[in-house]
Design a protein around this motif. Structure first.
Motif, PDB file in Angstrom:
ATOM      1  N   LEU A  81       0.895  -1.143  -0.130  1.00  0.00           N
ATOM      2  CA  LEU A  81       0.062   0.059  -0.083  1.00  0.00           C
ATOM      3  C   LEU A  81       0.829   1.188  -0.031  1.00  0.00           C
ATOM      4  CD1 LEU A  81      -2.808   1.579   0.071  1.00  0.00           C
ATOM      5  CD2 LEU A  81      -2.359   1.054   2.870  1.00  0.00           C
ATOM      6  N   ALA A  82       1.843   1.344   0.801  1.00  0.00           N
ATOM      7  CA  ALA A  82       2.941   2.490   0.935  1.00  0.00           C
ATOM      8  C   ALA A  82       3.569   2.560  -0.347  1.00  0.00           C
ATOM      9  CB  ALA A  82       3.571   2.113   1.922  1.00  0.00           C
ATOM     10  N   ALA A  83       3.969   1.446  -0.973  1.00  0.00           N
ATOM     11  CA  ALA A  83       4.538   1.549  -2.284  1.00  0.00           C
ATOM     12  C   ALA A  83       3.482   2.270  -3.445  1.00  0.00           C
ATOM     13  CB  ALA A  83       5.252   0.181  -2.741  1.00  0.00           C
ATOM     14  N   SER A  84       2.326   1.753  -3.344  1.00  0.00           N
ATOM     15  CA  SER A  84       1.377   2.286  -4.187  1.00  0.00           C
ATOM     16  C   SER A  84       1.133   3.882  -3.944  1.00  0.00           C
ATOM     17  CB  SER A  84       0.016   1.644  -4.239  1.00  0.00           C
ATOM     18  OG  SER A  84       0.293   0.203  -4.272  1.00  0.00           O
ATOM     19  N   VAL A  85       1.107   4.301  -2.979  1.00  0.00           N
ATOM     20  CA  VAL A  85       0.999   5.589  -2.628  1.00  0.00           C
ATOM     21  C   VAL A  85       2.308   6.336  -3.053  1.00  0.00           C
ATOM     22  CG1 VAL A  85       0.917   7.572  -0.790  1.00  0.00           C
ATOM     23  CG2 VAL A  85      -0.586   5.480  -0.602  1.00  0.00           C
ATOM     24  N   LEU A  86       3.559   5.757  -3.008  1.00  0.00           N
ATOM     25  CA  LEU A  86       4.594   6.341  -3.554  1.00  0.00           C
ATOM     26  C   LEU A  86       4.560   6.420  -4.920  1.00  0.00           C
ATOM     27  CD1 LEU A  86       7.233   4.861  -1.136  1.00  0.00           C
ATOM     28  CD2 LEU A  86       6.681   7.303  -1.023  1.00  0.00           C
ATOM     29  N   ILE A  87       4.011   5.453  -5.424  1.00  0.00           N
ATOM     30  CA  ILE A  87       3.979   5.621  -7.153  1.00  0.00           C
ATOM     31  C   ILE A  87       3.168   6.810  -7.445  1.00  0.00           C
ATOM     32  CG2 ILE A  87       2.989   4.487  -9.132  1.00  0.00           C
ATOM     33  CD1 ILE A  87       3.865   1.894  -7.785  1.00  0.00           C
ATOM     34  N   SER A  88       2.016   6.925  -7.072  1.00  0.00           N
ATOM     35  CA  SER A  88       1.262   8.289  -7.159  1.00  0.00           C
ATOM     36  C   SER A  88       1.698   9.527  -6.882  1.00  0.00           C
ATOM     37  CB  SER A  88      -0.058   7.889  -6.315  1.00  0.00           C
ATOM     38  OG  SER A  88      -0.606   6.772  -6.554  1.00  0.00           O
ATOM     39  N   THR A  89       2.348   9.614  -5.691  1.00  0.00           N
ATOM     40  CA  THR A  89       3.191  11.115  -5.590  1.00  0.00           C
ATOM     41  C   THR A  89       4.376  11.070  -6.463  1.00  0.00           C
ATOM     42  OG1 THR A  89       4.385   9.958  -3.662  1.00  0.00           O
ATOM     43  CG2 THR A  89       2.211  10.963  -3.208  1.00  0.00           C
ATOM     44  N   THR A  90       4.909  10.337  -6.659  1.00  0.00           N
ATOM     45  CA  THR A  90       6.222  10.432  -7.404  1.00  0.00           C
ATOM     46  C   THR A  90       5.926  10.721  -8.844  1.00  0.00           C
ATOM     47  OG1 THR A  90       7.395   8.535  -6.026  1.00  0.00           O
ATOM     48  CG2 THR A  90       8.345   9.144  -8.126  1.00  0.00           C
ATOM     49  N   ALA A  91       4.862  10.062  -9.403  1.00  0.00           N
ATOM     50  CA  ALA A  91       4.247  10.301 -10.872  1.00  0.00           C
ATOM     51  C   ALA A  91       3.925  11.905 -10.841  1.00  0.00           C
ATOM     52  CB  ALA A  91       3.278   9.440 -11.224  1.00  0.00           C
ATOM     53  N   VAL A  92       3.243  12.153  -9.785  1.00  0.00           N
ATOM     54  CA  VAL A  92       2.812  13.769  -9.911  1.00  0.00           C
ATOM     55  C   VAL A  92       4.055  14.566  -9.839  1.00  0.00           C
ATOM     56  CG1 VAL A  92       1.505  15.318  -8.571  1.00  0.00           C
ATOM     57  CG2 VAL A  92       0.553  13.342  -9.077  1.00  0.00           C
ATOM     58  N   ASN A  93       4.646  14.265  -8.960  1.00  0.00           N
ATOM     59  CA  ASN A  93       6.285  15.078  -8.608  1.00  0.00           C
ATOM     60  C   ASN A  93       6.950  15.319  -9.728  1.00  0.00           C
ATOM     61  OD1 ASN A  93       5.508  15.810  -6.082  1.00  0.00           O
ATOM     62  ND2 ASN A  93       6.669  14.438  -5.195  1.00  0.00           N
ATOM     63  N   ALA A  94       7.188  13.883 -10.652  1.00  0.00           N
ATOM     64  CA  ALA A  94       8.019  13.837 -11.624  1.00  0.00           C
ATOM     65  C   ALA A  94       7.341  14.672 -13.079  1.00  0.00           C
ATOM     66  CB  ALA A  94       7.904  12.406 -12.179  1.00  0.00           C
ATOM     67  N   LEU A  96       5.495  17.306 -12.634  1.00  0.00           N
ATOM     68  CA  LEU A  96       5.422  18.557 -12.034  1.00  0.00           C
ATOM     69  C   LEU A  96       6.740  19.238 -12.250  1.00  0.00           C
ATOM     70  CD1 LEU A  96       3.161  18.923  -9.057  1.00  0.00           C
ATOM     71  CD2 LEU A  96       2.576  19.572 -11.376  1.00  0.00           C
ATOM     72  N   ASP A  97       7.962  18.233 -12.102  1.00  0.00           N
ATOM     73  CA  ASP A  97       9.306  18.716 -12.007  1.00  0.00           C
ATOM     74  C   ASP A  97       9.593  18.927 -13.658  1.00  0.00           C
ATOM     75  OD1 ASP A  97       9.684  18.715  -9.277  1.00  0.00           O
ATOM     76  OD2 ASP A  97      10.753  17.091  -9.095  1.00  0.00           O
ATOM     77  N   PHE A  98       9.168  18.058 -14.408  1.00  0.00           N
ATOM     78  CA  PHE A  98       9.508  18.177 -15.725  1.00  0.00           C
ATOM     79  C   PHE A  98       8.966  19.501 -16.456  1.00  0.00           C
ATOM     80  CE2 PHE A  98       9.031  16.931 -20.395  1.00  0.00           C
ATOM     81  CZ  PHE A  98      10.237  16.530 -20.758  1.00  0.00           C
ATOM     82  N   ALA A 111      20.110  18.494 -17.880  1.00  0.00           N
ATOM     83  CA  ALA A 111      19.639  18.369 -16.504  1.00  0.00           C
ATOM     84  C   ALA A 111      18.108  17.879 -16.318  1.00  0.00           C
ATOM     85  CB  ALA A 111      19.692  19.662 -15.515  1.00  0.00           C
ATOM     86  N   ARG A 112      17.328  18.610 -17.349  1.00  0.00           N
ATOM     87  CA  ARG A 112      15.998  18.079 -17.202  1.00  0.00           C
ATOM     88  C   ARG A 112      15.735  16.495 -17.679  1.00  0.00           C
ATOM     89  NH1 ARG A 112      11.494  20.442 -21.376  1.00  0.00           N
ATOM     90  NH2 ARG A 112       9.517  20.081 -20.271  1.00  0.00           N
ATOM     91  N   ARG A 113      16.570  16.069 -18.398  1.00  0.00           N
ATOM     92  CA  ARG A 113      16.473  14.468 -18.950  1.00  0.00           C
ATOM     93  C   ARG A 113      16.869  13.675 -17.865  1.00  0.00           C
ATOM     94  NH1 ARG A 113      20.212  14.306 -22.883  1.00  0.00           N
ATOM     95  NH2 ARG A 113      21.683  13.613 -21.255  1.00  0.00           N
ATOM     96  N   ASN A 114      18.151  14.169 -17.199  1.00  0.00           N
ATOM     97  CA  ASN A 114      18.553  13.291 -16.114  1.00  0.00           C
ATOM     98  C   ASN A 114      17.470  13.192 -14.821  1.00  0.00           C
ATOM     99  OD1 ASN A 114      20.853  12.641 -17.505  1.00  0.00           O
ATOM    100  ND2 ASN A 114      22.090  14.349 -16.486  1.00  0.00           N
ATOM    101  N   SER A 115      16.954  14.433 -14.675  1.00  0.00           N
ATOM    102  CA  SER A 115      15.898  14.446 -13.532  1.00  0.00           C
ATOM    103  C   SER A 115      14.672  13.445 -13.870  1.00  0.00           C
ATOM    104  CB  SER A 115      15.603  15.765 -13.432  1.00  0.00           C
ATOM    105  OG  SER A 115      14.372  15.867 -12.453  1.00  0.00           O
ATOM    106  N   ALA A 116      14.350  13.503 -15.231  1.00  0.00           N
ATOM    107  CA  ALA A 116      13.237  12.786 -15.654  1.00  0.00           C
ATOM    108  C   ALA A 116      13.647  11.453 -15.592  1.00  0.00           C
ATOM    109  CB  ALA A 116      12.620  13.345 -17.071  1.00  0.00           C
ATOM    110  N   LEU A 117      14.952  10.817 -15.980  1.00  0.00           N
ATOM    111  CA  LEU A 117      15.052   9.596 -16.157  1.00  0.00           C
ATOM    112  C   LEU A 117      15.125   8.973 -14.433  1.00  0.00           C
ATOM    113  CD1 LEU A 117      17.696   9.677 -18.885  1.00  0.00           C
ATOM    114  CD2 LEU A 117      15.512   8.375 -18.927  1.00  0.00           C
ATOM    115  N   LYS A 118      15.673   9.769 -13.711  1.00  0.00           N
ATOM    116  CA  LYS A 118      15.713   9.574 -12.155  1.00  0.00           C
ATOM    117  C   LYS A 118      14.270   9.093 -11.757  1.00  0.00           C
ATOM    118  CE  LYS A 118      15.888  12.392  -9.377  1.00  0.00           C
ATOM    119  NZ  LYS A 118      15.392  13.266  -8.196  1.00  0.00           N
TER     120      LYS A 118
END
Length: 185
Positions: A81-94, A96-98, A111-118
């Protein structure tokens, strides 16, 4: 829990916790990045508009969810469950960062490409973690076997009831014959 899980879960969660705390502390910056996406969501889903008015609160909520889920994941408590929440928040953050990152110069594009790949790599790692059953059967497996066990028990119960019915009929027939003999004698 295996030694790999004991080491890997906290290591994976560390980045999420630090990122979540930074996002919570700098919620005004996160809100500025989040505001265009929230406007789109408010127009697409008008019922959600009252909850999405204050983008700073939404940004803090996402950050708090990320920190909480990462802490649970690191401790091994409700890890799927925690990993599923992390997937959602990370997808949103990724996303927005992009959108918010500069991409005018060659270095900024790199730098933008590296951040997106990370971020994509983190989502992938967390997706793997979200399906890790830690040696325990999944809920789907448990449900399928529960249904199978119930069906077998129902069949056994039906067979037992059928046998008892046949036995009761034989006993009743025997008693009826005995009663008929007694009446005729």
């Amino acid at each position: 829990m295996s030694i790999v899980r004991r080491i890997a879960r906290p290591l994976l969660a560390t980045g999420y916790i630090v990122n979540g705390i930074d996002s919570f502390r700098n919620s005004s910056t996160a809100a500025a990045h989040l505001d265009p996406a929230l406007k789109t969501v408010r127009h697409a889903v008008p019922q959600a508009a009252p909850f999405l008015k204050n983008s700073a609160v939404v940004a803090q909520g996402l950050a708090a969810a990320q920190v909480g889920a990462a802490a649970l994941f690191a401790l091994g408590k409700a890890p799927r469950l925690a990993a599923s929440v992390l997937i959602s928040t990370t997808a949103v953050n990724a996303y927005l960062d992009f959108r918010a990152s500069d991409h005018g110069t060659k270095e900024q594009k790199a730098a933008r490409r590296n951040s997106a790949l990370k971020n994509v790599s983190l989502v992938g790692a967390t997706m793997i973690a979200s399906v890790d059953t830690d040696g325990s059967p999944s809920l789907m497996w448990r449900a399928e076997h529960f249904v199978s066990d119930v069906q077998k028990q129902a069949e056994d119960l039906g067979k037992d009831a059928s046998k008892r019915w046949e036995k009761a009929q034989k006993v009743a027939s025997k008693k009826a014959k005995e009663a008929q003999k007694a009446v005729s004698s």
